[in-house]
Scaffold this motif. Structure first.
Motif, PDB file in Angstrom:
ATOM      1  N   LEU A   2      12.853 -18.179  54.627  1.00 44.45           N
ATOM      2  CA  LEU A   2      13.372 -17.194  55.580  1.00 44.45           C
ATOM      3  C   LEU A   2      13.830 -15.920  54.863  1.00 44.45           C
ATOM      4  O   LEU A   2      13.631 -14.814  55.373  1.00 44.45           O
ATOM      5  N   LYS A   3      14.417 -16.100  53.702  1.00 43.69           N
ATOM      6  CA  LYS A   3      14.833 -14.926  52.917  1.00 43.69           C
ATOM      7  C   LYS A   3      13.624 -14.072  52.542  1.00 43.69           C
ATOM      8  O   LYS A   3      13.682 -12.848  52.576  1.00 43.69           O
ATOM      9  N   ASN A   4      12.516 -14.716  52.183  1.00 39.53           N
ATOM     10  CA  ASN A   4      11.295 -13.971  51.835  1.00 39.53           C
ATOM     11  C   ASN A   4      10.757 -13.206  53.036  1.00 39.53           C
ATOM     12  O   ASN A   4      10.292 -12.077  52.890  1.00 39.53           O
ATOM     13  N   ILE A   5      10.799 -13.827  54.203  1.00 33.07           N
ATOM     14  CA  ILE A   5      10.347 -13.124  55.413  1.00 33.07           C
ATOM     15  C   ILE A   5      11.243 -11.930  55.675  1.00 33.07           C
ATOM     16  O   ILE A   5      10.758 -10.835  56.005  1.00 33.07           O
ATOM     17  N   ALA A   6      12.548 -12.109  55.535  1.00 35.54           N
ATOM     18  CA  ALA A   6      13.490 -11.001  55.736  1.00 35.54           C
ATOM     19  C   ALA A   6      13.242  -9.880  54.730  1.00 35.54           C
ATOM     20  O   ALA A   6      13.276  -8.697  55.080  1.00 35.54           O
ATOM     21  N   LEU A   7      12.977 -10.257  53.481  1.00 33.52           N
ATOM     22  CA  LEU A   7      12.695  -9.247  52.454  1.00 33.52           C
ATOM     23  C   LEU A   7      11.392  -8.499  52.754  1.00 33.52           C
ATOM     24  O   LEU A   7      11.298  -7.294  52.528  1.00 33.52           O
ATOM     25  N   LYS A   8      10.402  -9.223  53.264  1.00 39.91           N
ATOM     26  CA  LYS A   8       9.130  -8.592  53.627  1.00 39.91           C
ATOM     27  C   LYS A   8       9.344  -7.552  54.730  1.00 39.91           C
ATOM     28  O   LYS A   8       8.835  -6.433  54.651  1.00 39.91           O
ATOM     29  N   GLU A   9      10.108  -7.921  55.748  1.00 37.65           N
ATOM     30  CA  GLU A   9      10.389  -6.986  56.842  1.00 37.65           C
ATOM     31  C   GLU A   9      11.225  -5.806  56.344  1.00 37.65           C
ATOM     32  O   GLU A   9      11.012  -4.670  56.756  1.00 37.65           O
ATOM     33  N   LYS A  10      12.150  -6.100  55.440  1.00 34.66           N
ATOM     34  CA  LYS A  10      12.979  -5.035  54.871  1.00 34.66           C
ATOM     35  C   LYS A  10      12.122  -4.055  54.073  1.00 34.66           C
ATOM     36  O   LYS A  10      12.353  -2.856  54.087  1.00 34.66           O
ATOM     37  N   ALA A  11      11.103  -4.569  53.394  1.00 31.57           N
ATOM     38  CA  ALA A  11      10.215  -3.718  52.599  1.00 31.57           C
ATOM     39  C   ALA A  11       9.319  -2.857  53.495  1.00 31.57           C
ATOM     40  O   ALA A  11       8.925  -1.760  53.101  1.00 31.57           O
ATOM     41  N   ARG A  12       8.993  -3.345  54.678  1.00 35.52           N
ATOM     42  CA  ARG A  12       8.147  -2.578  55.606  1.00 35.52           C
ATOM     43  C   ARG A  12       8.897  -1.407  56.238  1.00 35.52           C
ATOM     44  O   ARG A  12       8.288  -0.392  56.568  1.00 35.52           O
ATOM     45  N   LEU A  13      10.199  -1.555  56.415  1.00 32.18           N
ATOM     46  CA  LEU A  13      10.974  -0.533  57.114  1.00 32.18           C
ATOM     47  C   LEU A  13      10.879   0.859  56.476  1.00 32.18           C
ATOM     48  O   LEU A  13      10.646   1.835  57.192  1.00 32.18           O
ATOM     49  N   PRO A  14      11.059   1.005  55.166  1.00 26.91           N
ATOM     50  CA  PRO A  14      10.979   2.359  54.590  1.00 26.91           C
ATOM     51  C   PRO A  14       9.618   3.031  54.820  1.00 26.91           C
ATOM     52  O   PRO A  14       9.553   4.235  55.073  1.00 26.91           O
ATOM     53  N   GLN A  15       8.546   2.244  54.766  1.00 22.69           N
ATOM     54  CA  GLN A  15       7.215   2.805  55.013  1.00 22.69           C
ATOM     55  C   GLN A  15       7.106   3.304  56.450  1.00 22.69           C
ATOM     56  O   GLN A  15       6.579   4.397  56.697  1.00 22.69           O
ATOM     57  N   LEU A  16       7.591   2.508  57.378  1.00 23.68           N
ATOM     58  CA  LEU A  16       7.531   2.899  58.787  1.00 23.68           C
ATOM     59  C   LEU A  16       8.403   4.117  59.060  1.00 23.68           C
ATOM     60  O   LEU A  16       7.997   5.017  59.803  1.00 23.68           O
TER      61      LEU A  16
END
Length: 134
Positions: A2-16
């Motif tokens: 779950l932490k990895n999924i959260a980190l993945k979503e967190k990494a997508r935010l700056p790009q968006l």
């Protein structure tokens, strides 16, 4: 996991968010261009021409302004829709990141509580056995 999924979503935010800022900048520039074209057309209508060649060139110029204005307006409409969709995506990703992070924190908390309970039960077992052996 779950932490990895959260980190993945967190990494997508700056790009968006970067893409959102870029689109907003384009929209602002297009709005400015459309306003300038409308002002040119308004100024153009106030001029009076009497020669045939001048009337023909004025009409060509006016048609070009209309075409460019319509083209820019279409692009502006498209980017506005894209910005709306991107903002929705940012909100969705942010919410998903928050939910997954909360679930991951809950799993970690439960795991810690289970470990502490097992350790406490083991200690109680040891104390009970040591009392029985005495």
């Amino acid at each position: 996991m779950l932490k990895n999924i959260a980190l993945k979503e967190k990494a997508r935010l700056p790009q968006l968010i970067k893409r959102q800022r870029f689109i907003q900048k384009d929209i602002d520039q297009l709005k400015d261009l459309v306003d300038r074209i409308h002002k040119l057309r308004d100024n153009f209508d106030t001029e009076i021409s009497f020669s045939a060649s001048r009337l023909q060139s004025d009409r060509w110029y006016e048609l070009r302004l209309i075409d460019e204005s319509q083209l820019l307006q279409n692009k502006l409409d498209f980017l506005t829709i894209e910005l709306r969709d991107l903002t929705t995506e940012i909100t969705r990703v942010s919410y998903k990141k928050q939910v997954v992070s909360n679930k991951a924190d809950e799993v970690v908390r439960r795991s810690r509580e289970d470990r502490e309970a097992r350790a406490e039960a083991a200690l109680d077992f040891i104390h009970t056995n040591s009392r029985l052996q005495k």
